[in-house]
Scaffold this active site. Structure first.
Site, PDB file in Angstrom:
ATOM      1  N   ASP A 131       4.489   1.254  80.746  1.00 48.42           N
ATOM      2  CA  ASP A 131       2.765   1.905  81.356  1.00 48.42           C
ATOM      3  C   ASP A 131       2.809  -0.150  82.211  1.00 48.42           C
ATOM      4  O   ASP A 131       2.597  -1.036  81.880  1.00 48.42           O
ATOM      5  CB  ASP A 131       1.998   2.101  80.466  1.00 48.42           C
ATOM      6  CG  ASP A 131       1.653   2.899  80.513  1.00 48.42           C
ATOM      7  OD1 ASP A 131       0.401   2.876  81.935  1.00 48.42           O
ATOM      8  OD2 ASP A 131       0.646   3.290  80.200  1.00 48.42           O
ATOM      9  N   SER A 132       1.566   0.720  83.064  1.00 53.05           N
ATOM     10  CA  SER A 132       1.159  -0.308  84.126  1.00 53.05           C
ATOM     11  C   SER A 132      -0.006  -0.989  83.477  1.00 53.05           C
ATOM     12  O   SER A 132       0.063  -2.434  83.166  1.00 53.05           O
ATOM     13  CB  SER A 132       0.656  -0.108  85.104  1.00 53.05           C
ATOM     14  OG  SER A 132      -0.214   0.219  84.764  1.00 53.05           O
ATOM     15  N   GLY A 146      -2.836   0.061  82.575  1.00 52.22           N
ATOM     16  CA  GLY A 146      -4.037   0.980  83.550  1.00 52.22           C
ATOM     17  C   GLY A 146      -4.846   1.516  82.140  1.00 52.22           C
ATOM     18  O   GLY A 146      -6.457   1.434  82.035  1.00 52.22           O
ATOM     19  N   GLN A 178      -3.722  10.571  89.996  1.00 52.94           N
ATOM     20  CA  GLN A 178      -5.107  11.168  88.856  1.00 52.94           C
ATOM     21  C   GLN A 178      -6.044  11.937  90.061  1.00 52.94           C
ATOM     22  O   GLN A 178      -5.370  12.802  90.494  1.00 52.94           O
ATOM     23  CB  GLN A 178      -5.712   9.757  89.197  1.00 52.94           C
ATOM     24  CG  GLN A 178      -5.252   8.269  88.084  1.00 52.94           C
ATOM     25  CD  GLN A 178      -5.366   9.023  86.295  1.00 52.94           C
ATOM     26  OE1 GLN A 178      -5.766   9.706  86.291  1.00 52.94           O
ATOM     27  NE2 GLN A 178      -4.484   8.209  85.706  1.00 52.94           N
ATOM     28  N   ASP A 219       6.002  10.866  77.151  1.00 53.19           N
ATOM     29  CA  ASP A 219       5.514  10.745  76.085  1.00 53.19           C
ATOM     30  C   ASP A 219       4.729   9.777  74.793  1.00 53.19           C
ATOM     31  O   ASP A 219       3.761  11.163  75.423  1.00 53.19           O
ATOM     32  CB  ASP A 219       5.481   8.793  76.513  1.00 53.19           C
ATOM     33  CG  ASP A 219       4.157   8.820  76.985  1.00 53.19           C
ATOM     34  OD1 ASP A 219       3.317   8.124  76.342  1.00 53.19           O
ATOM     35  OD2 ASP A 219       4.015   8.935  77.879  1.00 53.19           O
ATOM     36  N   CYS A 230      16.704  21.367  59.855  1.00 59.80           N
ATOM     37  CA  CYS A 230      17.225  19.597  60.294  1.00 59.80           C
ATOM     38  C   CYS A 230      18.829  18.422  59.674  1.00 59.80           C
ATOM     39  O   CYS A 230      18.476  18.708  58.059  1.00 59.80           O
ATOM     40  CB  CYS A 230      16.144  18.469  60.002  1.00 59.80           C
ATOM     41  SG  CYS A 230      15.828  17.101  60.773  1.00 59.80           S
ATOM     42  N   CYS A 272      18.917  15.722  60.014  1.00 55.89           N
ATOM     43  CA  CYS A 272      18.807  13.704  60.635  1.00 55.89           C
ATOM     44  C   CYS A 272      18.926  13.340  59.321  1.00 55.89           C
ATOM     45  O   CYS A 272      18.704  13.549  57.840  1.00 55.89           O
ATOM     46  CB  CYS A 272      16.998  13.407  60.004  1.00 55.89           C
ATOM     47  SG  CYS A 272      16.065  14.247  58.957  1.00 55.89           S
ATOM     48  N   CYS A 313      16.003  13.896  55.933  1.00 56.20           N
ATOM     49  CA  CYS A 313      16.812  15.358  55.592  1.00 56.20           C
ATOM     50  C   CYS A 313      18.210  15.705  54.430  1.00 56.20           C
ATOM     51  O   CYS A 313      17.874  16.191  53.972  1.00 56.20           O
ATOM     52  CB  CYS A 313      16.636  16.500  56.369  1.00 56.20           C
ATOM     53  SG  CYS A 313      14.890  16.377  57.597  1.00 56.20           S
ATOM     54  N   HIS A 322      12.406  10.857  60.929  1.00 51.65           N
ATOM     55  CA  HIS A 322      12.366  12.835  60.815  1.00 51.65           C
ATOM     56  C   HIS A 322      11.912  13.451  62.026  1.00 51.65           C
ATOM     57  O   HIS A 322      12.830  14.351  63.136  1.00 51.65           O
ATOM     58  CB  HIS A 322      12.347  13.262  59.883  1.00 51.65           C
ATOM     59  CG  HIS A 322      11.531  15.113  59.968  1.00 51.65           C
ATOM     60  ND1 HIS A 322      12.375  15.402  59.650  1.00 51.65           N
ATOM     61  CD2 HIS A 322      10.298  15.446  60.016  1.00 51.65           C
ATOM     62  CE1 HIS A 322      12.316  16.786  60.074  1.00 51.65           C
ATOM     63  NE2 HIS A 322      11.018  16.720  59.903  1.00 51.65           N
TER      64      HIS A 322
END
EC number: 2.4.2.29
Length: 367
Positions: A89-90, A92, A187, A264, A302, A304, A307, A333
């Site tokens: 990310d810049s 901003g 924007q 994200d 799950c 993972c 779990c 998880h």
């Protein structure tokens, strides 16, 4: 940077993004590693959960540890021990978050460092220089994240400033010799007309990908969805599309249905540290006493590490006692859950069954 669109299902898209440090299958979720680390996770952990790309933050890395340290390592990848793609990310949004501590001018933003109080000045050119040193695979333009709420005139002035900064970012990126991808950011706040003007200006400049910014900043969910539905269809079909800072699993499924490719959000990691686990039937809040004797895994479907090895009762115990292991197991998880979600979405699009998948997902998590 190369983006290939393999399949569409309605507006949902299945693609491949080839970057300097690897390939990202889209739709994709990027775990957030603000300071060059995804909280509680090692790079090996990120590979195990099948994360294709991570996000770093230009603003925070610039202030600490500083460019000199990262440059000595040859860039952010070697510094953090991650050999896969990185998007930065810049800065901003972080400058926007400083509120009264910053002053915006045509040239850039002056602010007091939250680290040591020094006066700092961040411009589009400086942001591009920093991201060149970081050697991030995807560079974001420097823009002003429009505050919410704001009237149309103020939002319009902010959007026009961001467009001028976008042009300066493009020029600085190219003149600096950076061959990595550069994304523009749409924007315009909650105003469709301004969103259209922003996108038109960005298309005139030309970028390797396009992001929708200025959402998930406190606006009602209905407004976020309204702007997303209006803006997403206008983004170039042959370029990757990134919805910044969003969001919950339901938000992501909804945004994929509108044609977005990249996401994200800090929610899976932040909520993990607070004892909130995402499952196929909704969110588990581990601090609740109902889990004290619950011998089941967090999510019985799950696979993972968390779990497969630990019960809800044990995770409840770790959360109650503040053990660091709890935050780590919870994060493993949640990020695994997000990556599995993205894998299921990709498969559903490939099979032409995304609409059915989305309906079943929303029904299951709402039950």
């Amino acid at each position: 940077m190369k983006f290939q669109l393999h399949r569409t299902d309605g507006l949902a898209r299945r693609g491949t993004l080839s970057l300097t440090h690897g390939v990202v299958e889209t739709p994709a979720f990027m775990p957030v590693g603000t300071y060059g680390a995804v909280k509680t996770m090692s790079p090996a952990d990120l590979q195990v959960i099948n994360a294709h790309i991570v996000l770093g933050n230009t603003f925070h890395l610039w202030l600490r540890p500083g460019l000199q340290v990262i440059e000595a390592h040859g860039g952010l990848h070697r510094f953090m021990g991650w050999d896969g793609p990185i998007l930065t990310d810049s800065g901003g949004f972080q400058v926007f978050s400083l509120g009264v501590l910053r002053k915006i001018t045509e040239q850039g933003v002056k602010f007091k460092s939250p680290v040591n109080g020094d006066t700092c000045f961040l411009t589009p050119e400086e942001s591009m220089r920093i991201q060149y040193v970081l050697n991030s695979d995807i560079v974001m333009i420097f823009d002003e994240c429009t505050p919410y709420p704001a009237d149309e005139r103020a939002v319009g002035e902010s959007m026009e400033l961001s467009l001028r900064w976008a042009e300066r970012s493009r020029q600085a990126h190219d003149e600096g010799g950076n061959r990595n991808g550069l994304f523009g950011i749409v924007q315009g706040g909650m105003y469709e007309k301004l969103r259209d003007e922003s996108l038109a200006g960005l298309l005139d400049i030309g970028f390797d990908g396009y992001a929708i910014g200025g959402l998930s900043v406190g606006e009602p969910k209905a407004d976020m969805r309204r702007i997303l539905r209006h803006t997403a269809p206008g983004l170039p079909a042959g370029k990757p599309r990134y919805l910044m800072g969003v969001g919950t699993p339901a938000d992501i499924v909804d945004a994929v249905a509108q044609g977005m490719d990249m996401f994200d959000c800090v929610l899976p990691t932040r909520n993990a540290r607070n004892g909130w686990l995402y499952t196929r039937t909704g969110v588990i809040k581990l601090r609740n006493s109902q889990y004290r004797l619950d011998t089941r895994p967090a999510d019985e479907q799950c696979t993972c590490y968390t779990c497969r090895h630990f019960s809800r009762a044990y995770l409840h115990h770790l959360q109650r006692t503040g053990e660091i292991l709890g935050a780590r197991l919870n994060t493993l998880h949640n990020l695994y859950y997000y990556q599995q979600l993205m894998g299921e979405i990709r498969t559903a699009i490939e099979n032409g069954q995304f609409q059915e998948y989305a309906q079943a997902f929303q029904a299951q998590t709402a039950s």
